[in-house]
Design an enzyme around this catalytic site. Sequence first.
Site: not given
Length: 823
Positions: A367, A668
């Site tokens: 990530h 996101t």
Amino acid sequence: MKTHPLATAPVAGPPTSVDGFVKEFLRELNFGQGVTLAQSTVNDQYLALARTVRHYLMARWLETSRRQFEQQTKGVAYLSAEYLLGRQLGNALLATDLTEVVEDGLRSLGIDLATLRSQEVEPGLGNGGLGRLAACFIDSLATMGVPCIGYGIRYEYGIFRQTFVDDQQVEQPDGWLALGAPWEFPHPEQAQLIGFGGHTETYDDEGVTRTRWVPAWDVKALPYNYMVPGYLNGRVNTLRLWRAVATDAFDLKIFNAGDFEEAVRSQTFAENISKVLYPEDSTPQGKELRLQQQYFFVAASIKNFVYDVLPEGFDLHELPERIIFQLNDTHPVIGVPELMRVLVDEKKMDWDEAWAITKQCFAYTCHTLLPEALEVWSVDLLGRLLPRHLEIIYRINDEFLAEVREKFGDDELRIRRMSIIQEYPARAVRMAYLATVAGAKVNGVAELHSQLLREKVLPDFDEFYPGKFTNVTNGVTPRRFLRLANPALSELITETIGVGWITDLERLRELEPYAEDEEFRARFAAIKAHNKRRANAVLLERDGFTVPDDHMVDVMVKRLHEYKRQLLKVLHIVTLYDRIVSGEVAAADVTPRTFIFGAKAAAGYAMAKRIIHLINAVGSTVNADPRVEGRLKVLFPPNYNVTLAEKVIPAADLSEQISLAGKEASGTGNMKFALNGALTIGTDDGANVEIRELVGDDNFFLFGMSEPEVQALQDAGYRPSAFYESDPTLRRAIDLIASGAFSGGDRSTFEPVVSNLLHQDRFMVLADFASYIAEQDRVDVAYGDQEQWTRSAILNVARTGFFSSDRSMVDYIDRIWHTPPVR
């Protein structure tokens, strides 16, 4: 094969009529809470309602578990240190289609459903995108009918509750459990024993030399199960969170001798493991606690699956056909040597057999692109805390490096680069390398991120393992972040194209023609205005803030980190403020804007906390200055969370996604804003690249350097002061901050921030400033044409259905997991 304890017909759920619901609710209130309706508090009513609603899910949950056990199909075990779930009541009502029944039933009793919803405290089990992503993924897997169990930690306090004192962040405990936790099911009888410390020893096992670990101390891991309902499909998966308790929590003899503190010392020591999410780790004790947390939850999870979930007599050679453990970032990577230890030491498997199985049972999601975010653990700490695991890691590394030598020869530099064991500046285990060597697949979370992961972060591994790296672009669940968060827009979409979009978000494409429909645009704009009023009401009640009706709502909400460049946003606000107060422009000519920030800084991240202080200080000055009244407003509601996000995101006109190109993995929040009709101003970074490609350049405000341009400037020798010296607008903004204008005349308050910008500026805020200001001026012009702005907003909604977490799950299934749905 043993018979599953749930292998009987499940008990039918409660009736779904209004009268049936009222009867069940009152029964819970009377016999669960022990009060009459007249005596009950709002919290009594909320707890009774939560338990009543969960009854509607439990029969489906039990049936899901029974079917999954009988069919023994392959599933996903999602290992994540964070799950930022949000409130559960609304999601449960949506998944069961009970909202109308419950609303009508409560109304008949004189109770407002919205009041009970607001009583719920959301679990503080995550910090930001990582935890919210995990929550979206398990929601999608349940909705798609894919067997999945999420594993994590039941933090007693979770992420801290953020408050501001004198404009500075102060961390308070987040007591999310204080008023009750009706959505969890504790199972102390299924506790796992987790060891730490001690030593290893070899022994003879019928002519085979084996190793066993003799821990010095251990803790119990108690499981708490949460239901994860699919949307209207009858499937309910499980999230299992572990709480740490001492094996001998209380020593009565010591207590009776008068040493009360010593009597509970072991309990306190053990419970620290699951006390707080991400304990401050600038101290050796903090680092050790973090490693304890990571091993604690993955060891409990692997033990749970191998010893409790699998049927008796299961052939562990077939484990890859039954489960894939998905490592959500590096936090759970210690699970690799743990599975090896279980297979080799406890199940007495041959090493090569165990390693072949393990390499098929793990997959790793990276990530980050920041080297400092790729976890390393010192061999001293690992050896002291988990001695057997360090031995296993050494052997994995030795065998891996032998393979590297076989393929590339004795290239000592390459071997040092690829070794799981880092030698300099101190010997340590590179957890991302271990995950890459052990994982069947390694994925990035956006096209650009995955490319840079292969080319810059782990290029040697990409060359060594052709085909191992893949991409799965992140997504968000449309159930929570559109259907629940934005009911007015959801109703308009359903009225226009039908209900299928809720589980097939690509159907939003059917909205495209309506961007040219004047009536539809008017309704869309009215919904945005409604959402602004709704957000205003929440912020007014929560924080005393107001959002003027006629303002553009410009939002930047994300974890506070320098690479996300909240400082660039601050410089824009200071520039607008300076233009007005200096007389450069008339206040009446400035587009009215309310800037909303939401961000927490890690407790030990000093610069991030200084930036929060600066944002608040600028806000205090701007909001109090009559010269800009009605034109500029800066709001920073403390303790931004999922509950607040569900109100702020639908109200946003402009989404700030301004990280330095090449630094954000995906994001996101950028997806949530676009799906709710906000336009994005952003760099070509993370998933911004894919958003811009989908919505079109005309409906996206692009600024700043590309990743290759960033690299070229770094290679040429970036000198931030050169930008300060050559750009009068930038110089005025920085000088205004340095002058003490936002700190009561005290020049020293923000001197560290100014010095960092002028002399280091690692994330090139100054290099992108001019481009950002120019693009923000273009935003002002575009916002002046409300018809065209609304058209662009509709196209953002219509063209971003790709960013559903349902689609992300399809990609994981196709590219990594190969776990078919179970109908």
